[in-house]
Write a protein that holds these residues in place. Sequence first.
Motif, PDB file in Angstrom:
ATOM      1  N   THR A  12       8.483   8.530 -12.723  1.00  0.00           N
ATOM      2  CA  THR A  12       7.330   8.424 -13.616  1.00  0.00           C
ATOM      3  C   THR A  12       6.125   7.967 -12.798  1.00  0.00           C
ATOM      4  OG1 THR A  12       7.711   6.099 -14.137  1.00  0.00           O
ATOM      5  CG2 THR A  12       8.853   7.743 -15.510  1.00  0.00           C
ATOM      6  N   ALA A  13       4.947   8.048 -13.414  1.00  0.00           N
ATOM      7  CA  ALA A  13       3.743   7.585 -12.722  1.00  0.00           C
ATOM      8  C   ALA A  13       3.850   6.096 -12.390  1.00  0.00           C
ATOM      9  CB  ALA A  13       2.513   7.857 -13.587  1.00  0.00           C
ATOM     10  N   ALA A  14       4.399   5.328 -13.304  1.00  0.00           N
ATOM     11  CA  ALA A  14       4.533   3.896 -13.068  1.00  0.00           C
ATOM     12  C   ALA A  14       5.450   3.626 -11.876  1.00  0.00           C
ATOM     13  CB  ALA A  14       5.070   3.204 -14.319  1.00  0.00           C
ATOM     14  N   GLU A  15       6.519   4.394 -11.755  1.00  0.00           N
ATOM     15  CA  GLU A  15       7.450   4.193 -10.634  1.00  0.00           C
ATOM     16  C   GLU A  15       6.808   4.587  -9.306  1.00  0.00           C
ATOM     17  OE1 GLU A  15      11.654   4.883 -13.088  1.00  0.00           O
ATOM     18  OE2 GLU A  15      10.641   6.575 -12.101  1.00  0.00           O
ATOM     19  N   PRO A  70      -2.160   0.320  -7.922  1.00  0.00           N
ATOM     20  CA  PRO A  70      -2.219   0.109  -9.366  1.00  0.00           C
ATOM     21  C   PRO A  70      -2.006   1.441 -10.089  1.00  0.00           C
ATOM     22  CG  PRO A  70      -4.050  -1.000  -8.280  1.00  0.00           C
ATOM     23  CD  PRO A  70      -3.390  -0.130  -7.235  1.00  0.00           C
ATOM     24  N   GLU A  71      -1.296   1.408 -11.192  1.00  0.00           N
ATOM     25  CA  GLU A  71      -0.997   2.656 -11.889  1.00  0.00           C
ATOM     26  C   GLU A  71      -2.264   3.372 -12.323  1.00  0.00           C
ATOM     27  OE1 GLU A  71       1.404   4.347 -15.814  1.00  0.00           O
ATOM     28  OE2 GLU A  71       1.751   2.282 -15.131  1.00  0.00           O
ATOM     29  N   SER A  72      -3.287   2.624 -12.752  1.00  0.00           N
ATOM     30  CA  SER A  72      -4.530   3.257 -13.188  1.00  0.00           C
ATOM     31  C   SER A  72      -5.183   4.016 -12.036  1.00  0.00           C
ATOM     32  CB  SER A  72      -5.498   2.207 -13.734  1.00  0.00           C
ATOM     33  OG  SER A  72      -5.825   1.250 -12.723  1.00  0.00           O
ATOM     34  N   GLN A  73      -5.119   3.462 -10.825  1.00  0.00           N
ATOM     35  CA  GLN A  73      -5.686   4.152  -9.666  1.00  0.00           C
ATOM     36  C   GLN A  73      -4.882   5.399  -9.331  1.00  0.00           C
ATOM     37  OE1 GLN A  73      -6.308   1.633  -6.278  1.00  0.00           O
ATOM     38  NE2 GLN A  73      -7.776   0.304  -7.333  1.00  0.00           N
ATOM     39  N   LEU A  74      -3.567   5.290  -9.362  1.00  0.00           N
ATOM     40  CA  LEU A  74      -2.739   6.457  -9.066  1.00  0.00           C
ATOM     41  C   LEU A  74      -3.024   7.591 -10.041  1.00  0.00           C
ATOM     42  CD1 LEU A  74       0.829   6.802  -7.912  1.00  0.00           C
ATOM     43  CD2 LEU A  74       0.280   7.827 -10.120  1.00  0.00           C
ATOM     44  N   ALA A 121       2.894  11.142  -0.530  1.00  0.00           N
ATOM     45  CA  ALA A 121       1.441  11.340  -0.442  1.00  0.00           C
ATOM     46  C   ALA A 121       0.693  10.114  -0.953  1.00  0.00           C
ATOM     47  CB  ALA A 121       1.040  12.579  -1.237  1.00  0.00           C
ATOM     48  N   MET A 122       1.131   9.559  -2.075  1.00  0.00           N
ATOM     49  CA  MET A 122       0.460   8.376  -2.615  1.00  0.00           C
ATOM     50  C   MET A 122       0.676   7.156  -1.735  1.00  0.00           C
ATOM     51  SD  MET A 122      -1.174   9.557  -5.123  1.00  0.00           S
ATOM     52  CE  MET A 122      -1.163  11.205  -5.828  1.00  0.00           C
ATOM     53  N   SER A 123       1.831   7.081  -1.107  1.00  0.00           N
ATOM     54  CA  SER A 123       2.094   5.976  -0.181  1.00  0.00           C
ATOM     55  C   SER A 123       1.193   6.072   1.045  1.00  0.00           C
ATOM     56  CB  SER A 123       3.567   5.985   0.246  1.00  0.00           C
ATOM     57  OG  SER A 123       4.418   5.787  -0.857  1.00  0.00           O
ATOM     58  N   LEU A 124       0.945   7.289   1.530  1.00  0.00           N
ATOM     59  CA  LEU A 124       0.046   7.476   2.669  1.00  0.00           C
ATOM     60  C   LEU A 124      -1.373   7.027   2.320  1.00  0.00           C
ATOM     61  CD1 LEU A 124       1.211  10.977   3.970  1.00  0.00           C
ATOM     62  CD2 LEU A 124       1.473   8.787   5.158  1.00  0.00           C
ATOM     63  N   LEU A 125      -1.838   7.394   1.135  1.00  0.00           N
ATOM     64  CA  LEU A 125      -3.173   6.977   0.716  1.00  0.00           C
ATOM     65  C   LEU A 125      -3.255   5.456   0.593  1.00  0.00           C
ATOM     66  CD1 LEU A 125      -4.015   9.669  -1.998  1.00  0.00           C
ATOM     67  CD2 LEU A 125      -5.034   9.444   0.266  1.00  0.00           C
ATOM     68  N   ALA A 126      -2.221   4.851   0.010  1.00  0.00           N
ATOM     69  CA  ALA A 126      -2.204   3.392  -0.125  1.00  0.00           C
ATOM     70  C   ALA A 126      -2.235   2.720   1.244  1.00  0.00           C
ATOM     71  CB  ALA A 126      -0.971   2.952  -0.912  1.00  0.00           C
ATOM     72  N   GLN A 127      -1.541   3.305   2.223  1.00  0.00           N
ATOM     73  CA  GLN A 127      -1.507   2.729   3.568  1.00  0.00           C
ATOM     74  C   GLN A 127      -2.875   2.821   4.237  1.00  0.00           C
ATOM     75  OE1 GLN A 127       1.339   1.163   4.972  1.00  0.00           O
ATOM     76  NE2 GLN A 127      -0.319   0.427   6.298  1.00  0.00           N
ATOM     77  N   LEU A 128      -3.587   3.926   4.023  1.00  0.00           N
ATOM     78  CA  LEU A 128      -4.925   4.074   4.591  1.00  0.00           C
ATOM     79  C   LEU A 128      -5.876   3.019   4.033  1.00  0.00           C
ATOM     80  CD1 LEU A 128      -5.261   7.977   4.500  1.00  0.00           C
ATOM     81  CD2 LEU A 128      -4.935   6.546   6.522  1.00  0.00           C
ATOM     82  N   VAL A 129      -5.723   2.708   2.736  1.00  0.00           N
ATOM     83  CA  VAL A 129      -6.541   1.658   2.129  1.00  0.00           C
ATOM     84  C   VAL A 129      -6.157   0.301   2.703  1.00  0.00           C
ATOM     85  CG1 VAL A 129      -7.096   0.470  -0.025  1.00  0.00           C
ATOM     86  CG2 VAL A 129      -6.938   2.970   0.014  1.00  0.00           C
ATOM     87  N   GLU A 130      -4.857   0.056   2.817  1.00  0.00           N
ATOM     88  CA  GLU A 130      -4.385  -1.220   3.344  1.00  0.00           C
ATOM     89  C   GLU A 130      -4.840  -1.430   4.788  1.00  0.00           C
ATOM     90  OE1 GLU A 130      -0.136  -3.522   4.232  1.00  0.00           O
ATOM     91  OE2 GLU A 130      -0.237  -1.908   2.747  1.00  0.00           O
ATOM     92  N   ASP A 131      -4.874  -0.354   5.563  1.00  0.00           N
ATOM     93  CA  ASP A 131      -5.301  -0.457   6.964  1.00  0.00           C
ATOM     94  C   ASP A 131      -6.810  -0.617   7.111  1.00  0.00           C
ATOM     95  OD1 ASP A 131      -2.686  -0.191   7.720  1.00  0.00           O
ATOM     96  OD2 ASP A 131      -2.840   1.907   8.330  1.00  0.00           O
ATOM     97  N   GLY A 132      -7.538  -0.472   5.999  1.00  0.00           N
ATOM     98  CA  GLY A 132      -8.983  -0.631   6.048  1.00  0.00           C
ATOM     99  C   GLY A 132      -9.735   0.614   6.455  1.00  0.00           C
TER     100      GLY A 132
END
Length: 327
Positions: A24-27, A35-39, A64-75
């Motif tokens: 699901t989107a939440a998972e 955050p689910e709203s951002q995803l 794909a979403m994990s890659l985007l989250a990592q790019l944000v986390e890395d700044g």
Amino acid sequence: MSDGSVPGGNDLERALLGQEPTFTAAEVAARAGLPESQLRRIWRTLGFPERGDDRAYNEDDLEAMSLLAQLVEDGLFDYDLVLNVVRGAGLSMARLADWEVGTLIQRIEDVFVDRVGPGSPSEATDWLFGAYGDSFDRLLLYTWRRHVAAAVARIDLMRAVDADPHTTHLTVGFADIVGFTALSNELTRDKIGDLVEIFETRCGDVIAANSGRLIKTMGDAVLFVNDDPLAAYATAEGIIHVVGRDKRMPDVRIGLATGSVVFRLGDVYGPPVNLAARLTQVARRNRMIVDQATADGLPADQIETRPLPARPMRGFGVMEPLTTRRL
């Protein structure tokens, strides 16, 4: 519970993606660290419909979403920049996918019948991507890297002359088909499609031959840029020659305007873009009209320019467009 797909489309989607939807989107949001709203907003910005709370996401979606989250986390990116990047990618890929499917689907099904035997569209798709999917992926990645290299080179060139890397001085061309609406009412859907494809292909070939850049096509019009007015003039001449002077094709008209523009998400913005489009409304059939800045950049020993009567140009006030001819 429904997985949110178009009825009858589940088999095709799974054959193409090669995975079953399990999250699901939440998972996905929880595992990716978003955050689910951002995803959900990223998903919509990519151009995909909301899937509610259905299990409509697979392992590739999670990656794909994990890659985007990592790019944000890395700044490297912030959330707003992520949305800009995925918006550009979504728009470009949607257009490419629509073109490829419309162009190739019948051929794929015919080849499948010849090589494998009768089968459903989902079986043909599954066969195609099983046999050639890696080749398509490599070709797409190759093309993207080549275009990134070209874009970086353009920015480096602008920086080398102390220019703002977000703006550049170019000549913008706008070419459109005369009377396209009337043609659309007279011709069959297939013939209109063939006409637009020939128009876009011929314009693209001429633009590339004159070292220009095709920015976008709009069915009955193309937008292009060249580094200088003379190259843009040659591009416009070429389009008139291969389209407007072909008795099998409709007439065209072209406007050229020169000035500073901004590149964003693969598109180009600025007063010259709007002015070039306005100038096409002044041009006669199979002729080009230019603004004063373009005329000033054309060599007087090669191109003669002549001002036309002043007239109001929406958004630009009263202007004197110029007609041209090669000496």
